[in-house]
Design a protein around this motif. Structure first.
Motif, short mmCIF file in Angstrom:
data_model
loop_
_atom_site.label_atom_id
_atom_site.label_comp_id
_atom_site.label_asym_id
_atom_site.label_seq_id
_atom_site.Cartn_x
_atom_site.Cartn_y
_atom_site.Cartn_z
N PRO A 127 0.85 -1.19 0.00
CA PRO A 127 0.00 0.00 0.00
C PRO A 127 0.90 1.25 0.00
O PRO A 127 1.95 1.26 0.63
N THR A 128 0.48 2.27 -0.71
CA THR A 128 1.24 3.52 -0.77
C THR A 128 1.21 4.14 0.63
O THR A 128 0.15 4.49 1.15
N LEU A 129 2.39 4.23 1.24
CA LEU A 129 2.49 4.57 2.66
C LEU A 129 1.86 5.91 3.02
O LEU A 129 1.09 6.00 3.97
N LEU A 130 2.16 6.96 2.28
CA LEU A 130 1.64 8.28 2.64
C LEU A 130 0.12 8.32 2.61
O LEU A 130 -0.52 8.80 3.56
N THR A 131 -0.48 7.78 1.56
CA THR A 131 -1.95 7.80 1.50
C THR A 131 -2.56 6.80 2.49
O THR A 131 -3.66 7.03 2.98
N ALA A 132 -1.85 5.73 2.80
CA ALA A 132 -2.34 4.79 3.81
C ALA A 132 -2.45 5.50 5.16
O ALA A 132 -3.42 5.31 5.90
N VAL A 133 -1.47 6.32 5.48
CA VAL A 133 -1.47 7.02 6.76
C VAL A 133 -2.45 8.19 6.74
O VAL A 133 -3.28 8.33 7.64
N VAL A 134 -2.38 9.02 5.70
CA VAL A 134 -3.20 10.24 5.68
C VAL A 134 -4.67 9.95 5.37
O VAL A 134 -5.56 10.40 6.09
#
Length: 189
Positions: free
Chosen positions: A158-165
């Protein structure tokens, strides 16, 4: 911070953890047969990640929250990186998957408001976002744990930045607040 506020935020965090875990389980139940038949899962398992299916279900879980999966292929002349949403791009996966995280996070917000005893919208707006306290850490952890490596040929996660935000912060704050607001509105009827 008062004991009541601590209990409310703790309840929100627990509700967020429950929403994440139940969301993954439901997505797993609805998508595992498609995932096990997927070429990508078979390739990952052939290159040594023999338990790739549960991780690929994690991709689908994040995809259901509009978080793309970043696939990197390190093969000369055909390699590269692409961002994919398997729910959007695979007809075998039901669009119903998109409804699971918002529904569960809304229920988590309702539960948080009920446990808090919130009776007005102002209080609901303060306790509803607490769902993110449990959901955000699991979103980060999931984005890391759901990494599939196919030997030296590449990996997907999963794309880390969008997973977090998006999944970790935006979804639980918005839907947790909506759920808490609904709980106070239903109590006032």
């Amino acid at each position: 911070m008062s004991d009541t506020a601590r209990r409310s935020y703790a309840a929100g965090a627990v509700a967020g953890v429950a929403a994440f875990a139940l969301g993954y389980v439901l997505v797993y139940a609805l998508s595992i047969s498609v995932v096990q038949d997927a070429l990508l899962t078979n390739i990952a398992e052939a290159f040594g990640d023999e338990r790739a299916a549960w991780k690929v279900v994690g991709w689908v879980f994040f995809n259901a929250q509009f978080v793309t999966t970043t696939i990197t292929v390190d093969v000369p002349f055909v390699g590269g990186t692409s961002a994919v949403n398997f729910v959007a791009e695979n007809d075998a996966l039901s669009p119903v998957l998109y409804a699971i995280p918002p529904a569960l996070l809304t229920v988590a917000g309702v539960a948080t408001a009920r446990l808090d005893g919130a009776t007005d919208i102002g209080r609901a707006v303060r306790v509803g976002p607490a769902v993110a306290l449990g959901y955000l850490p699991l979103s980060f952890l999931g984005a890391v744990l759901f990494t599939v490596t196919a030997g030296e040929a590449g990996q997907g996660a999963p794309t880390l930045l969008t997973a977090v935000v998006v999944a970790g912060l935006l979804y639980p704050v918005v839907f947790g607040t909506v759920g808490a607001a609904l709980a106070t509105a239903l109590d006032g009827s």
